[in-house]
Design an enzyme around this catalytic site. Structure first.
Site, short mmCIF file in Angstrom:
data_model
loop_
_atom_site.label_atom_id
_atom_site.label_comp_id
_atom_site.label_asym_id
_atom_site.label_seq_id
_atom_site.Cartn_x
_atom_site.Cartn_y
_atom_site.Cartn_z
N LYS A 156 8.33 15.65 77.12
CA LYS A 156 8.56 14.68 78.20
C LYS A 156 9.07 13.35 77.66
CE LYS A 156 4.40 14.58 80.03
NZ LYS A 156 3.69 15.51 79.13
N ARG A 186 -0.92 11.84 86.80
CA ARG A 186 -1.53 12.98 86.13
C ARG A 186 -2.66 13.59 86.96
NH1 ARG A 186 -0.14 11.44 80.54
NH2 ARG A 186 -0.93 12.87 78.98
N ARG A 222 4.49 16.20 65.14
CA ARG A 222 5.14 15.05 65.78
C ARG A 222 4.87 13.75 65.02
NH1 ARG A 222 4.45 14.31 72.12
NH2 ARG A 222 2.22 14.17 71.72
N ARG A 278 0.03 10.47 65.73
CA ARG A 278 -1.00 10.05 66.68
C ARG A 278 -2.32 10.75 66.38
NH1 ARG A 278 1.77 10.90 72.50
NH2 ARG A 278 -0.40 11.39 72.95
N ARG A 287 -6.53 18.46 75.29
CA ARG A 287 -5.58 17.81 76.22
C ARG A 287 -4.86 18.85 77.09
NH1 ARG A 287 -2.14 14.89 72.13
NH2 ARG A 287 -0.80 14.34 73.87
#
Ligand code: AMP
Length: 216
Positions: free
Chosen positions: A15, A90, A129, A162, A173
């Site tokens: 996203k 969300r 990531r 992160r 998550r």
């Protein structure tokens, strides 16, 4: 009428990457709730301190706090023409709140691209990531590595991983996403706004599909 595009999809589906590309091509502002929380965390604001405990566990920050943060952000003048919303709403409560605030700001949700991918791909993508400290540009050690290891191609700042991209937190998550965010798929489908996009292809192909779906 201001144009709002809501990007929907699980953590790690791309996203953020697509939102940045879309913001450039539509000239709309990219508003990422996760980036706003991380900025508050970095600046050690009260909001950042509050959000931290939820983010560390992979839980959602409470709706009232999140809604007022987004409200503040989109009331700024750079959102007069609209925005690409990434990571918000969300929950159905957040989606209702968004409808209300957009009526007030003379805007509307025009489209909701829903980007999907299999769970093993999400875990692989988040695991590799890297994000840049200055502006949140996103890289992946395997799929889209930076030219120079550890350095952002765009602004030269340091790249970091992160904390919430660790496998255990990502799995949590994804579960939170399935429980709390999935109902938004039906929410926006019922309103005729949902555009389903396969997120398992390369970044450029996903962008092409996204742009052509939005044109229609
Ligand atoms: P993201 O960068 O979108 O993956 O968001 C990182 C974390 O910030 C999430 O795991 C949540 O803890 C928090 N967060 C971001 N957006 C929201 C939201 N709309 N509602 C509640 N919490 C959020």
């Amino acid at each position: 009428m201001a144009t709002y595009i809501v990007l929907l999809g699980p953590p790690g589906v791309g996203k953020g990457t697509q939102a940045k590309i879309l913001a450039k091509s539509t000239k709309l502002v990219h508003v990422s709730s996760g980036d706003l929380f991380r900025e508050n965390l970095k600046n050690q604001t009260e909001l950042g301190k509050l959000a931290k405990s939820f983010m560390d566990k992979g839980d959602l920050v409470p709706d009232d706090v999140t809604i007022s943060m987004i409200r503040d952000r989109i009331s700024r003048h750079d959102c007069d023409a609209g925005a690409i919303l990434d990571g918000f709403p969300r929950t159905p409560t957040q989606a209702d709140a968004l409808e209300k605030m957009l009526t007030e700001f003379h805007g509307q949700v025009d489209a909701v691209p829903y980007i999907t991918a299999a769970e093993d791909i999400l875990v692989e993508r988040t695991g590799g990531r890297w994000s840049c400290r200055a502006q949140g540009h996103i890289y992946h050690q395997k799929f889209s590595p930076p030219k120079k290891e550890g350095i952002c191609d765009v602004d030269g700042s340091e790249l970091y991983q992160r904390d919430d991209d660790k496998v255990e937190t990502v799995t949590k998550r994804i579960r939170v996403y399935l429980d709390q965010t999935m109902p938004l798929v039906e929410y926006y489908r019922k309103r005729g706004k949902l555009l389903e996009i396969n997120g398992m292809e390369a970044v450029e192909q996903v962008t092409q599909k996204l742009l052509s779906a939005l044109k229609k």
